[in-house]
Design a protein around this motif. Structure first.
Motif, short mmCIF file in Angstrom:
data_model
loop_
_atom_site.label_atom_id
_atom_site.label_comp_id
_atom_site.label_asym_id
_atom_site.label_seq_id
_atom_site.Cartn_x
_atom_site.Cartn_y
_atom_site.Cartn_z
N LEU A 22 0.83 -1.21 0.00
CA LEU A 22 0.00 0.00 0.00
C LEU A 22 0.86 1.25 0.00
O LEU A 22 0.63 2.20 -0.77
CB LEU A 22 -0.94 -0.01 1.20
CG LEU A 22 -2.22 -0.85 1.08
CD1 LEU A 22 -1.90 -2.32 0.79
CD2 LEU A 22 -3.06 -0.74 2.35
N TYR A 82 -5.52 2.32 3.22
CA TYR A 82 -5.13 3.16 2.08
C TYR A 82 -5.31 4.64 2.41
O TYR A 82 -4.50 5.48 1.99
CB TYR A 82 -5.94 2.80 0.84
CG TYR A 82 -5.23 1.83 -0.09
CD1 TYR A 82 -4.06 2.20 -0.76
CD2 TYR A 82 -5.71 0.55 -0.30
CE1 TYR A 82 -3.40 1.32 -1.61
CE2 TYR A 82 -5.07 -0.34 -1.15
CZ TYR A 82 -3.91 0.05 -1.80
OH TYR A 82 -3.26 -0.82 -2.63
N GLY A 117 -7.44 -1.90 -5.77
CA GLY A 117 -7.01 -2.18 -4.40
C GLY A 117 -7.43 -3.52 -3.84
O GLY A 117 -7.52 -3.66 -2.62
#
Length: 496
Positions: free
Chosen positions: A354, A385, A448
């Motif tokens: 991340l 995130y 993601g």
């Protein structure tokens, strides 16, 4: 069998040497004795800790003829050396010339030095023998066939071996019934070795080099008869007290916590291979993978407080660490919500996918763009995130409730990506959610969840119903970072 020698004196630096026994019990024991009584050890006994370790080796009695197989010997040597490494030893001594034909192969797989007996002999010869001297070699048929002595001495010296008849008698004297290897150091066996030495002298040899460690057992008797034969165990013992034992580090090894999910792991590995600029197989990165789909679902824990995956992730990371991984990659975005609590208990770093993704976006697009996040609800709710983006000065946009439900259905649904689908409904749902984020102002979309790049590719200019957006694949960014770490590792012998 294990034999230890250790002084009770205390010094600031202790040197721990392991000796691989079992390849020739008497010769190994002779080396141990000469090591303990060497001048350096006697002068500073508190500095040294020796361990002679011998295990059953089924091929120990097989003669080393020219076609002898080294497979069992290689595995045996590696296992004993690995046990020394795991016990914290500094270096290993390997008193076996046949095993030194593959020493480099063993060294590649270890983090401690296997001290080179041929280097010890070469150094000694260079100090006591004039160049261009004829050197006679007493060695097994196997060592002769491998050209071990030619590789080390032929450039500066002439190498000769016993004539065929003397060589045959020598092999019988060493490996035959009632031979020197069995402890019969006088009579017929000793005479056969002496006759082999005379054969070498007849060819002009003025110095006899040992190519069998058992020669040390009769070296004194031969010297009394006027044969200038070198004692390899004494030479090797002195060498061991001089060497620092710092090997070249094994090649960089990437550990992969896999199975979260299984297809994403394979996808990540493929990206590491695809992006590594290698010209041949051997230039690719070593990877050790534990594909562990039984790790509890990360999203279920974060959303519904179901089984905590931390213990399973930690145990997997520890196994990767024990397997020699220099760094660990976890190709699962949601799993990174648990990384912080695991990392402090590991000796090797987890490469944070991340953080690397956010830093890559800043470098590529600057900090002014709004960033859309397509991810599991667990990743969204954990804010991992968001935290990484906040530190980099970026704003994260997430889908509205209905669109987030589409993303979850695309990943977990009956026709979703985790069920093996990459086309059809799951792709349509992702595109609708992506278009929604574009309408909210996102100029970059993070894929993601590691399943999403199985459907949408990493792309800097992707068209969605009149919107142009960059699709960022964190697994690609993670792969690139791992390749960069491998390039920078001290063990790297070239720029990948």
């Amino acid at each position: 069998m294990k034999v230890k020698a250790r002084s009770t004196n205390k010094t600031s630096i202790v040197r721990k040497l392991g000796i691989v026994g079992g390849l020739g019990s008497l010769a190994g024991g002779d080396l141990f004795y000469k090591l303990v009584k060497s001048r350096a050890v006697l002068e500073d006994q508190g500095r040294y800790h020796f361990l002679f370790e011998q295990h059953p080796f089924k091929d120990v009695l097989l003669p080393l003829d020219s076609g002898a197989s080294m497979t069992s010997r290689k595995f045996y040597v590696f296992q004993v050396c690995k046990s020394f490494e795991e016990s914290g030893f500094d270096a290993v001594m390997l008193p076996c010339f046949a095993s030194h034909t593959f020493r480099a192969e063993i060294q590649e797989e270890l983090g401690i030095a296997v001290l080179d007996m041929m280097a010890a002999l070469t150094r000694h010869v260079s100090h006591v023998v004039e160049p261009q001297t004829t050197l006679g070699v007493i060695a097994s048929d196997f060592v002769r066939h491998c050209g071990l002595f030619e590789r080390h001495f032929e450039k500066d010296f002439k190498i000769v071996y016993p004539d065929p008849q003397a060589q045959s008698a020598l092999m019988e004297a060493m490996y035959g019934l009632n031979g020197i290897k069995d402890g019969h150091l006088e009579g017929v066996p000793l005479e056969a070795v002496y006759q082999a030495c005379l054969s070498l002298q007849a060819q002009g040899a003025t110095v006899i080099l040992p190519g069998m460690t058992e020669l040390s057992l009769v070296c004194t008797d031969l010297q009394r008869r006027g044969v200038a034969v070198l004692d390899i165990n004494e030479i090797y013992a002195n060498f061991a007290t001089l060497e620092s034992g710092q090997p070249r580090r094994p090649p960089f090894k990437l550990g992969i916590l896999g199975g979260v999910g299984p297809a994403a792991t394979v996808d990540f590995m493929g990206k590491v291979v695809a992006h590594t600029p290698a010209g041949k197989d051997q230039e690719h990165i070593k990877m050790v993978v534990e594909q562990n789909p039984q790790i509890p679902d990360r999203t279920a824990n974060l959303l519904r407080d179901e089984t905590d995956p931390t213990m399973a992730m930690y145990a997997t990371c520890k196994r990767l660490e024990s397997a020699g991984a220099n760094a660990i990659a976890i190709p699962c975005n949601t799993a990174h919500a648990f990384v912080e609590r695991i990392q402090t208990h590991l000796r090797v770093p987890i490469v944070n996918m991340l953080t690397e993704t956010v830093e890559w976006i800043v470098q590529k697009f600057g900090s002014g763009k709004a960033i859309g996040l397509l991810a599991t609800s667990g990743t969204v709710q954990s804010q991992v995130y968001h935290q990484a983006a906040r530190r980099a000065g970026l704003q994260i946009l997430t889908p509205g409730v209905d669109y987030q439900a589409m993303v979850m259905e695309a990943i977990y649904g009956q026709r979703g990506i985790k069920a093996g689908f990459t086309q059809g409904l799951c792709k349509e749902q992702l595109l609708l959610a992506a278009e929604h984020l574009c309408e909210l102002g996102a100029g970059v979309l993070i894929l993601g969840c590691t399943e999403l790049p199985l459907v949408l590719d990493h792309c800097e200019a992707f068209e969605i119903n009149g919107h142009t957006v960059a699709l960022v694949d964190p697994t690609t960014i993670l792969a690139l970072k791992c390749i960069e770490l491998a390039e920078k590792d001290p063990s790297s012998q070239r720029a990948l």
